[in-house]
Design a protein around this motif. Structure first.
Motif, PDB file in Angstrom:
ATOM      1  N   ASP A   1      29.031 -68.006 -36.709  1.00  0.00           N
ATOM      2  CA  ASP A   1      28.928 -66.691 -36.050  1.00  0.00           C
ATOM      3  C   ASP A   1      27.564 -66.510 -35.402  1.00  0.00           C
ATOM      4  O   ASP A   1      27.437 -65.980 -34.284  1.00  0.00           O
ATOM      5  N   GLU A   2      26.535 -66.962 -36.138  1.00  0.00           N
ATOM      6  CA  GLU A   2      25.179 -66.825 -35.604  1.00  0.00           C
ATOM      7  C   GLU A   2      24.990 -67.668 -34.348  1.00  0.00           C
ATOM      8  O   GLU A   2      24.448 -67.187 -33.331  1.00  0.00           O
ATOM      9  N   LEU A   3      25.448 -68.921 -34.377  1.00  0.00           N
ATOM     10  CA  LEU A   3      25.305 -69.787 -33.204  1.00  0.00           C
ATOM     11  C   LEU A   3      26.176 -69.305 -32.040  1.00  0.00           C
ATOM     12  O   LEU A   3      25.779 -69.430 -30.867  1.00  0.00           O
ATOM     13  N   TYR A   4      27.328 -68.781 -32.358  1.00  0.00           N
ATOM     14  CA  TYR A   4      28.191 -68.225 -31.308  1.00  0.00           C
ATOM     15  C   TYR A   4      27.466 -67.080 -30.593  1.00  0.00           C
ATOM     16  O   TYR A   4      27.452 -66.994 -29.351  1.00  0.00           O
ATOM     17  N   GLY A   5      26.815 -66.213 -31.374  1.00  0.00           N
ATOM     18  CA  GLY A   5      26.084 -65.103 -30.760  1.00  0.00           C
ATOM     19  C   GLY A   5      24.871 -65.583 -29.965  1.00  0.00           C
ATOM     20  O   GLY A   5      24.568 -65.048 -28.886  1.00  0.00           O
ATOM     21  N   HIS A   6      24.187 -66.636 -30.495  1.00  0.00           N
ATOM     22  CA  HIS A   6      22.997 -67.130 -29.793  1.00  0.00           C
ATOM     23  C   HIS A   6      23.353 -67.763 -28.456  1.00  0.00           C
ATOM     24  O   HIS A   6      22.619 -67.592 -27.463  1.00  0.00           O
ATOM     25  N   VAL A   7      24.458 -68.495 -28.401  1.00  0.00           N
ATOM     26  CA  VAL A   7      24.804 -69.135 -27.138  1.00  0.00           C
ATOM     27  C   VAL A   7      25.239 -68.100 -26.105  1.00  0.00           C
ATOM     28  O   VAL A   7      24.976 -68.245 -24.896  1.00  0.00           O
ATOM     29  N   ARG A   8      25.878 -67.032 -26.574  1.00  0.00           N
ATOM     30  CA  ARG A   8      26.239 -65.944 -25.636  1.00  0.00           C
ATOM     31  C   ARG A   8      24.973 -65.216 -25.161  1.00  0.00           C
ATOM     32  O   ARG A   8      24.855 -64.846 -23.982  1.00  0.00           O
ATOM     33  N   GLU A   9      24.017 -65.030 -26.102  1.00  0.00           N
ATOM     34  CA  GLU A   9      22.764 -64.401 -25.719  1.00  0.00           C
ATOM     35  C   GLU A   9      22.004 -65.261 -24.721  1.00  0.00           C
ATOM     36  O   GLU A   9      21.424 -64.757 -23.731  1.00  0.00           O
ATOM     37  N   LEU A  10      22.013 -66.590 -24.960  1.00  0.00           N
ATOM     38  CA  LEU A  10      21.315 -67.506 -24.067  1.00  0.00           C
ATOM     39  C   LEU A  10      21.865 -67.406 -22.645  1.00  0.00           C
ATOM     40  O   LEU A  10      21.092 -67.340 -21.656  1.00  0.00           O
ATOM     41  N   ALA A  11      23.185 -67.362 -22.563  1.00  0.00           N
ATOM     42  CA  ALA A  11      23.800 -67.286 -21.232  1.00  0.00           C
ATOM     43  C   ALA A  11      23.419 -65.994 -20.515  1.00  0.00           C
ATOM     44  O   ALA A  11      23.232 -65.973 -19.285  1.00  0.00           O
ATOM     45  N   GLY A  12      23.244 -64.918 -21.292  1.00  0.00           N
ATOM     46  CA  GLY A  12      22.874 -63.649 -20.671  1.00  0.00           C
ATOM     47  C   GLY A  12      21.433 -63.590 -20.221  1.00  0.00           C
ATOM     48  O   GLY A  12      21.073 -62.755 -19.360  1.00  0.00           O
TER      49      GLY A  12
ATOM     50  N   ASP B   1      27.125 -82.686 -22.444  1.00  0.00           N
ATOM     51  CA  ASP B   1      28.585 -82.794 -22.434  1.00  0.00           C
ATOM     52  C   ASP B   1      29.234 -82.012 -23.562  1.00  0.00           C
ATOM     53  O   ASP B   1      30.465 -81.869 -23.593  1.00  0.00           O
ATOM     54  N   ILE B   2      28.380 -81.531 -24.537  1.00  0.00           N
ATOM     55  CA  ILE B   2      28.944 -80.671 -25.572  1.00  0.00           C
ATOM     56  C   ILE B   2      29.573 -79.442 -24.936  1.00  0.00           C
ATOM     57  O   ILE B   2      30.611 -78.954 -25.380  1.00  0.00           O
ATOM     58  N   ALA B   3      28.900 -78.919 -23.897  1.00  0.00           N
ATOM     59  CA  ALA B   3      29.446 -77.790 -23.143  1.00  0.00           C
ATOM     60  C   ALA B   3      30.304 -78.355 -22.022  1.00  0.00           C
ATOM     61  O   ALA B   3      29.787 -78.793 -20.992  1.00  0.00           O
ATOM     62  N   HIS B   4      31.590 -78.350 -22.182  1.00  0.00           N
ATOM     63  CA  HIS B   4      32.487 -78.973 -21.208  1.00  0.00           C
ATOM     64  C   HIS B   4      33.619 -78.062 -20.778  1.00  0.00           C
ATOM     65  O   HIS B   4      34.539 -78.477 -20.079  1.00  0.00           O
ATOM     66  N   SER B   5      33.545 -76.774 -21.202  1.00  0.00           N
ATOM     67  CA  SER B   5      34.612 -75.847 -20.849  1.00  0.00           C
ATOM     68  C   SER B   5      34.052 -74.434 -20.820  1.00  0.00           C
ATOM     69  O   SER B   5      33.073 -74.141 -21.509  1.00  0.00           O
ATOM     70  N   PRO B   6      34.649 -73.556 -20.047  1.00  0.00           N
ATOM     71  CA  PRO B   6      34.223 -72.151 -20.068  1.00  0.00           C
ATOM     72  C   PRO B   6      34.425 -71.501 -21.436  1.00  0.00           C
ATOM     73  O   PRO B   6      33.782 -70.497 -21.740  1.00  0.00           O
ATOM     74  N   GLU B   7      35.328 -72.081 -22.247  1.00  0.00           N
ATOM     75  CA  GLU B   7      35.494 -71.618 -23.632  1.00  0.00           C
ATOM     76  C   GLU B   7      34.404 -72.236 -24.503  1.00  0.00           C
ATOM     77  O   GLU B   7      34.006 -73.376 -24.309  1.00  0.00           O
ATOM     78  N   ILE B   8      33.945 -71.443 -25.485  1.00  0.00           N
ATOM     79  CA  ILE B   8      32.886 -71.940 -26.360  1.00  0.00           C
ATOM     80  C   ILE B   8      33.480 -72.915 -27.367  1.00  0.00           C
ATOM     81  O   ILE B   8      34.433 -72.596 -28.082  1.00  0.00           O
ATOM     82  N   PHE B   9      32.883 -74.125 -27.420  1.00  0.00           N
ATOM     83  CA  PHE B   9      33.278 -75.157 -28.385  1.00  0.00           C
ATOM     84  C   PHE B   9      32.055 -75.548 -29.212  1.00  0.00           C
ATOM     85  O   PHE B   9      30.915 -75.366 -28.785  1.00  0.00           O
TER      86      PHE B   9
ATOM     87  N   LYS C   1      21.176 -84.881 -37.137  1.00  0.00           N
ATOM     88  CA  LYS C   1      22.481 -84.288 -36.896  1.00  0.00           C
ATOM     89  C   LYS C   1      22.340 -82.786 -36.689  1.00  0.00           C
ATOM     90  O   LYS C   1      21.605 -82.112 -37.420  1.00  0.00           O
ATOM     91  N   THR C   2      23.061 -82.289 -35.696  1.00  0.00           N
ATOM     92  CA  THR C   2      22.992 -80.867 -35.391  1.00  0.00           C
ATOM     93  C   THR C   2      24.403 -80.295 -35.277  1.00  0.00           C
ATOM     94  O   THR C   2      25.372 -81.008 -35.006  1.00  0.00           O
ATOM     95  N   ILE C   3      24.480 -78.980 -35.495  1.00  0.00           N
ATOM     96  CA  ILE C   3      25.693 -78.224 -35.197  1.00  0.00           C
ATOM     97  C   ILE C   3      25.463 -77.591 -33.830  1.00  0.00           C
ATOM     98  O   ILE C   3      24.571 -76.742 -33.671  1.00  0.00           O
ATOM     99  N   ALA C   4      26.210 -78.020 -32.840  1.00  0.00           N
ATOM    100  CA  ALA C   4      25.963 -77.603 -31.456  1.00  0.00           C
ATOM    101  C   ALA C   4      27.114 -76.744 -30.946  1.00  0.00           C
ATOM    102  O   ALA C   4      28.288 -77.052 -31.177  1.00  0.00           O
ATOM    103  N   TYR C   5      26.758 -75.660 -30.246  1.00  0.00           N
ATOM    104  CA  TYR C   5      27.719 -74.779 -29.577  1.00  0.00           C
ATOM    105  C   TYR C   5      27.420 -74.789 -28.080  1.00  0.00           C
ATOM    106  O   TYR C   5      26.245 -74.779 -27.681  1.00  0.00           O
ATOM    107  N   GLY C   6      28.457 -74.788 -27.291  1.00  0.00           N
ATOM    108  CA  GLY C   6      28.208 -74.787 -25.860  1.00  0.00           C
ATOM    109  C   GLY C   6      29.422 -74.386 -25.033  1.00  0.00           C
ATOM    110  O   GLY C   6      30.558 -74.468 -25.498  1.00  0.00           O
ATOM    111  N   PHE C   7      29.143 -73.954 -23.830  1.00  0.00           N
ATOM    112  CA  PHE C   7      30.202 -73.684 -22.861  1.00  0.00           C
ATOM    113  C   PHE C   7      29.598 -73.846 -21.468  1.00  0.00           C
ATOM    114  O   PHE C   7      28.380 -74.010 -21.304  1.00  0.00           O
ATOM    115  N   THR C   8      30.408 -73.766 -20.455  1.00  0.00           N
ATOM    116  CA  THR C   8      29.957 -73.996 -19.072  1.00  0.00           C
ATOM    117  C   THR C   8      30.110 -72.741 -18.232  1.00  0.00           C
ATOM    118  O   THR C   8      30.928 -71.865 -18.522  1.00  0.00           O
ATOM    119  N   GLY C   9      29.255 -72.667 -17.208  1.00  0.00           N
ATOM    120  CA  GLY C   9      29.340 -71.623 -16.182  1.00  0.00           C
ATOM    121  C   GLY C   9      29.131 -72.262 -14.817  1.00  0.00           C
ATOM    122  O   GLY C   9      29.124 -73.504 -14.693  1.00  0.00           O
TER     123      GLY C   9
END
Length: 446
Positions: A52-63, A116-124, A134-142
């Motif tokens: 949840d925290e990483l999901y919020g951070h990646v959305r914040e980053l995009a903004g 390439d972790i971010a490969h779709s407009p949907e967050i993966f 090793k990292t837990i990575a979240y990403g999406f594309t714009g």
């Protein structure tokens, strides 16, 4: 000798062991289930929190990312989490334009994150290699204004999640181990307390066998009290039956001796007449045989009844002192000596012990030249030793037979050793005869 009943602590089939094994199994299953479910719940909870925290951070980053018309990237302000500013903190972000500009967090002083972790407009999200492992990575594309793909990626070292789970697991294991120990100790105390009445019952039965008590004494829980009452009633009834059997055996012997005495007197009168002397001798022999059998069977019946009761104990040497006094009067030419270094207790009826020892002493007194020694030792063991002529191996083998006599001039019925042997065997003892090379006879009761 009869075994004295004592309560076993943790015998193979004891109730204590069964209860403790049941408690151990229950505690192991319960604590193990709590440990497994708690670790699983915590792991799911903290993983959900991280995601949840990483999901919020990646959305914040995009903004916060500004993209110019020429696809130049800039950040309007730092992310709200200051850990992205600390060098190699394990918290990283990266924004890159495909084949174009790329910006990253101040914490990522070296290395990069696979865009390439971010490969779709949907967050993966995925587990991937990062600058520090090793990292837990979240990403999406714009998209940029000119249509090129922009990759937004947030990554956190997986070791933080693993450390949090491991720390919780260690602490939980420590506390649950302490709880399991406390439960086992409590269970052990409950088992000991709950089975204490059975311990007292076992002790009371042991005292009953030793002869220090005539019945089961003490107050017992309602679950055991009926058993104790029934046992006491059985003991009282058994003693009454045995006492009646002894009395009846004595009455029977007395009833048979009277007509036998009449027959013997009549046979002796007839033996003085030549025409009936032969028949009279046959009658006398048979009457003598009947007297032997009556005496032997009466003694055997009394000893067998006493052995079945087995609730009395004889204290030595006190029990044999009257016998020695009687033997000194019966055999005045023989010195009867006693050797008893320590007091000894024997699980044998005092009446039966008196008859057994008196038969051995009487037999020794008849054959001894000057002295008979009665030795009482721990074991317990009783030895009667005389300084008479002794016996051969053949005579020792026949000594305990009914009516066995090796000297017709010696007074007696030939029943003493036979009766002594039967009394000893009724109580699980062994009468062993031996004749040393220097002469004399030794009778050991072991």
């Amino acid at each position: 000798m009869k075994r004295v009943l004592t309560p076993a602590r943790f015998a193979a089939h004891s109730l204590r062991l069964r209860f403790l094994l049941a408690i151990l199994l229950w505690v192991a299953l319960g604590i193990g289930g709590i440990w497994y479910s708690a670790t699983r719940v915590f792991t799911r909870h903290i993983e959900a929190q991280y995601h949840d925290e990483l999901y919020g951070h990646v959305r914040e980053l995009a903004g916060l990312v500004n993209i110019s018309k020429d696809s130049h990237l800039s950040l309007s302000r730092p992310l709200s989490d200051p850990r992205y500013l600390e060098p190699m903190s394990g918290y990283y972000w990266q924004v890159s334009v495909h084949r174009g500009d790329r910006i990253h967090s101040a914490s990522m002083v070296r290395g990069e994150i696979d865009e390439d972790i971010a490969h779709s407009p949907e967050i993966f999200h995925s587990i991937d290699n990062g600058p520090t492992g090793k990292t837990i990575a979240y990403g999406f594309t714009g998209f940029t204004p000119d249509g090129r793909v922009v990759h937004y990626v947030i990554a956190v070292d997986k070791r933080y999640l693993d450390q949090a789970i491991a720390s919780f697991t260690r602490e939980l294991t420590l506390w649950l181990t302490a709880l399991a120990t406390a439960l086992l100790i409590t269970g052990y105390a409950v088992v000991l307390f709950g089975l204490r009445p059975l311990n007292r019952l076992a002790t009371a039965i042991g005292q009953l066998r030793e002869g220090t008590s005539a019945r089961l004494e003490g107050a017992y829980p309602s679950e055991i009290a009926p058993l104790v009452e029934d046992l006491n009633a059985y003991i009282a009834g058994n003693e009454a039956v045995i006492e009646r059997a002894r009395v009846e055996a004595g009455n029977l012997a007395h009833g048979l001796r009277t007509p036998l005495a009449v027959i013997t007197d009549e046979a002796e009168r007839l033996a003085r007449q030549p025409e009936s002397a032969r028949a009279a001798r046959a009658l006398l022999d048979q009457a003598h045989e009947m007297v032997q059998q009556i005496d032997f069977r009466l003694a055997r019946t009394r000893s067998a009844a006493g052995a079945r009761a087995s609730l009395r104990v004889s204290h030595l040497p006190e029990a044999v002192l009257p016998i020695l006094s009687a033997m000194r009067k019966l055999h005045p030419d023989c010195a009867f000596e006693l050797s008893a270094p320590v007091p000894v207790r024997m699980a044998i009826d005092p009446v039966d012990l008196s008859e057994l020892v008196s038969n051995l002493l009487d037999n020794a007194g008849k054959w001894a030249r000057r002295r008979v020694v009665l030795t009482i030792a721990e074991g317990p063991r009783i030895r009667v030793e005389d300084d008479g002529p002794g016996m051969s191996e053949e005579q020792i083998a026949r000594a305990c037979e009914i009516g066995s006599r090796f000297d017709a001039d010696m007074p007696g019925s030939g029943l003493g050793l036979a009766i002594a042997r039967d009394i000893a065997e009724a109580y699980g003892l062994r009468l062993r005869l031996s004749s040393p090379p220097g002469g004399g006879l030794i009778a050991d009761l072991v």
